[in-house]
Design an enzyme around this catalytic site. Structure first.
Site, PDB file in Angstrom:
ATOM      1  N   ASN A  75       0.797  -1.273   0.074  1.00 26.40           N
ATOM      2  CA  ASN A  75      -0.091   0.196  -0.003  1.00 26.40           C
ATOM      3  C   ASN A  75       0.639   1.099  -0.043  1.00 26.40           C
ATOM      4  O   ASN A  75       1.272   1.703   1.067  1.00 26.40           O
ATOM      5  CB  ASN A  75      -0.956  -0.056   1.278  1.00 26.40           C
ATOM      6  CG  ASN A  75      -1.964  -1.102   1.033  1.00 26.40           C
ATOM      7  OD1 ASN A  75      -2.817  -1.005   0.449  1.00 26.40           O
ATOM      8  ND2 ASN A  75      -1.737  -2.207   1.814  1.00 26.40           N
ATOM      9  N   GLU A  76       1.094   1.521  -0.984  1.00 22.67           N
ATOM     10  CA  GLU A  76       2.179   2.945  -1.283  1.00 22.67           C
ATOM     11  C   GLU A  76       1.354   4.289  -0.924  1.00 22.67           C
ATOM     12  O   GLU A  76       0.229   4.120  -1.106  1.00 22.67           O
ATOM     13  CB  GLU A  76       2.682   2.945  -2.913  1.00 22.67           C
ATOM     14  CG  GLU A  76       3.340   1.583  -3.205  1.00 22.67           C
ATOM     15  CD  GLU A  76       4.929   1.537  -2.708  1.00 22.67           C
ATOM     16  OE1 GLU A  76       5.095   2.320  -1.977  1.00 22.67           O
ATOM     17  OE2 GLU A  76       5.440   0.845  -3.291  1.00 22.67           O
ATOM     18  N   PRO A  77       2.293   5.323  -0.846  1.00 18.31           N
ATOM     19  CA  PRO A  77       1.586   6.489  -0.610  1.00 18.31           C
ATOM     20  C   PRO A  77       0.378   6.830  -1.675  1.00 18.31           C
ATOM     21  O   PRO A  77       0.639   6.533  -2.794  1.00 18.31           O
ATOM     22  CB  PRO A  77       2.825   7.435  -0.908  1.00 18.31           C
ATOM     23  CG  PRO A  77       3.804   6.609  -0.494  1.00 18.31           C
ATOM     24  CD  PRO A  77       3.724   5.238  -0.940  1.00 18.31           C
TER      25      PRO A  77
END
Length: 639
Positions: free
Chosen positions: A162-164
């Site tokens: 879950n990236e930025p």
């Protein structure tokens, strides 16, 4: 009262944090918590449903679970697992797949039913991914949800993948990987270009449903993102901050990962302190930098308004504190890294005697010596010390394939030009070229290529050491066995590594040893090499009298630098010496322009070294000390 004190100490922290001395202790703790869940469920004839993570962080957890199974009879027959994520696209049999990772580190060594193992499928067609993700979510629900979810954290602040930009209620889905995440994975894939750009990941909302969430982080590299996750404001820029919303989360850290949390980094802001010399120095330098003032201009109001009233009261008046710290810093500066002969050395970092010292500079890779302490290296030689350099590893994994071919081509052309035809060399060249043309990402080189790459780096190291003024008989190539795996993942340290190091130390009997204390290198080689030196010296200390007079200095520079308050010896460099150091680094041509393993710093190694040395000098200048062109910094390791 103790509880109130703890709350005050952790008041900047927005979720529970437990800190262990080292990753091993922390990992054993987490593994035993998982084992307790499994046993509790077994006693009730229920399944234990676990959310598992991959990467370097949980490896020791899985190793302890395997040990509990093999030595203490812990059964996994009632365990259901769901992995956080998988690269996309990714074949399950690929070395970099998380299926391979989980099998190698856990599943192949325990009695789990493989039908109870669930990992996102990296082989799906794009159009089939949404239905798979929904089914993955539903299956977790059918088993009653996750009893525990273990997490690592990426340097972007991602949990799972879950990236930025990820939403706090996100579910399992296909995502695009951040460039930093792909750079961090480049070593496993043999280059960033081979790292997939996408992944299938559980969402933050999925993670939140677990009855217990444990996020683990080890080492200094993770310290800055841990501080943001624990003490920062919630933001999609750092997805891990969303864990602040959970009542079921705990961060498990080692001391280095926790080092930038307020209670450890600036403890005077949250509690009364025991004002040791080192803490006083750190606090005064911190205050000067915060207020952008030289040390000698700090006032009582500055101390009182920034959490340092206790220091002013106990050690004051403030001006005396300032003068004391200023003088201590000034005494770290020396143009005589081997000690100044016939001088009062009571206020100097190194001893005056013996005037000419026997010195070994240990270099983990063939270029660490000149990158990290090239100016000091040259200065020691110029000042007539008996300097030796020891290259601990061949560095043969960090040479481009086309460079290896180019050097063999030169050898063939030179031999034939000189009337020395080498048909066997042509056969070897053909074999090398065929292998390289069919080489897969991160595939281990054949022995011939490993040899050529090692010789390339050896030749460069000799050129660099000669440029610094050494004769060939003072240049040593150790080729420590642990490194010679041909892979990015190295073999465990053996007795042979320690004995080779002891042998060299006994031969030279140095009064000074310099070793890399820069443990942030992405290969992990520096810390291994350092520990081998320490073990060798500890053993020799029991039988060799000269060891008691041997001082060990740690250097940094290729990957980070010491903080100003840590520095015990600062060697100033003139503009001319900065240039000499740069030319010594230039001898390592295979590492110039674009190194095979550059880490996440886009600068070339000579640029990093030059910038860091100038930044160190500037930090001294800002504190009110002399303004030098550049400085190399050292910290003495005390046994």
């Amino acid at each position: 009262m103790a509880r109130l004190n703890l709350l005050e100490e952790t008041r900047f922290e927005k979720l529970p944090v437990t800190v262990f001395k080292n990753p091993k202790e922390a990992s054993i703790n987490v593994a035993h918590r998982i084992a307790s869940i499994i046993k509790e469920k077994q006693a009730k004839n229920l399944n234990a449903v676990l959310g598992l993570a991959t990467g370097a962080t949980p490896i020791a957890v899985y190793a302890e679970l395997v040990r509990l199974h093999q030595e203490e009879g812990l059964s996994f027959k009632n365990v259901i697992t769901f992995n956080l994520d998988e690269y996309y696209p990714m074949q399950a049999t690929a070395a970099q797949s998380y299926v391979s990772f989980m099998n190698e580190n856990l599943f192949d060594h325990i009695d789990i039913d493989k039908n109870n193992v669930h990992i996102p499928d990296g082989t799906l067609k794009l159009e089939d991914i949404p239905a798979f993700c929904l089914a993955y979510e539903n299956k977790i629900g059918e088993y009653g949800g996750l009893d525990m979810q273990i997490l690592g954290i990426g340097r972007t602040g991602h949990i799972g993948f879950n990236e930025p930009g990820s939403a706090p209620n996100s579910g399992t889905r296909l995502v695009t990987l951040d460039d930093l995440t792909r750079r961090d994975a480049a070593r496993d894939f043999g280059g960033k270009s081979f790292v997939p750009t996408k992944a299938i990941t559980m969402g933050i909302g999925t993670i939140f449903k677990a009855r217990e969430i444990v996020l683990m982080a080890w080492n200094r590299k993770k310290a800055s993102i841990i501080k943001k996750a624990v003490e920062g404001e919630m933001s999609s820029d750092v997805p891990a901050t969303y864990l602040q919303l959970s009542d079921n989360v705990e961060f498990i850290l080692d001391e280095e990962a926790a080092s930038l949390l307020t209670r450890f980094d600036t403890p005077w802001l949250v509690k009364d302190c025991i004002w040791t010399e080192s803490l006083s120095r750190k606090a005064v330098i911190w205050l000067a930098n915060k207020l952008n003032k030289p040390i000698l201009k700090l006032t009582e109001d500055d101390f009182n308004n920034n959490g340092m009233a206790q220091l002013a009261l106990e050690k004051g008046p403030v001006y005396n504190i300032n003068i004391h710290i200023f003088n201590k810093l000034q005494h770290t500066i020396t143009g005589w890294p081997g000690g100044k002969p016939n001088a009062d050395d009571s206020q100097r970092p190194e001893r005056a005697e013996p005037a000419k010292k026997r010195v070994i500079i240990f270099s983990p890779h063939p270029d660490d010596d000149v990158i990290s302490m090239g100016g000091t290296f040259i200065r020691l030689v110029d000042q007539k010390h008996d300097v030796h350099v020891a290259y601990q590893t061949s560095g043969n994994t960090a040479v481009w394939d086309d460079d290896a071919l180019r050097f063999v081509e030169f050898n063939i052309d030179f031999s034939e030009k000189m009337g020395m035809p080498q048909p066997q060399m042509r056969d070897t060249y053909a074999k090398m070229r065929q292998f390289i043309e069919q080489k897969k990402p991160n595939q281990v080189d054949i022995p011939e290529i490993q040899t050529v790459k090692g010789l390339i780096r050896k030749g460069e190291a000799i050129a660099g050491a000669r440029y610094c003024g050494l004769d060939d008989d003072h240049i040593h190539f150790m080729a420590l066995p642990f490194y010679e795996s041909g892979k990015n993942v190295k073999n465990p340290v053996t007795e042979a590594d320690v004995l080779l190091t002891m042998e060299l130390l006994q031969k030279i009997k140095p009064e000074q040893v310099f070793a890399a204390g820069d443990f942030e290198d992405p290969h992990g080689t520096h810390i291994v090499c350092f520990n081998i030196i320490i073990e060798a010296l500890r053993r020799l200390d029991k039988t060799e009298s000269w060891v008691k007079d041997c001082w060990l200095w740690m250097y940094r520079g290729a990957w980070l630098e010491f903080e100003t308050h840590e520095i015990e010896m600062a060697v100033p460099l003139s503009p001319q010496e900065v240039e000499r150091k740069k030319f010594a680094i230039f001898k390592h041509q295979s590492q110039k322009d674009r190194a095979v393993f550059p880490g996440d710093d886009a600068r070339e190694f000579w640029q990093r070294a030059e910038d860091r040395n100038r930044e160190t000098a500037k930090s001294y200048d800002n504190l009110g000390l002399a303004d030098y062109e550049a400085m190399e910094a050292f910290v003495r390791f005390k046994f």
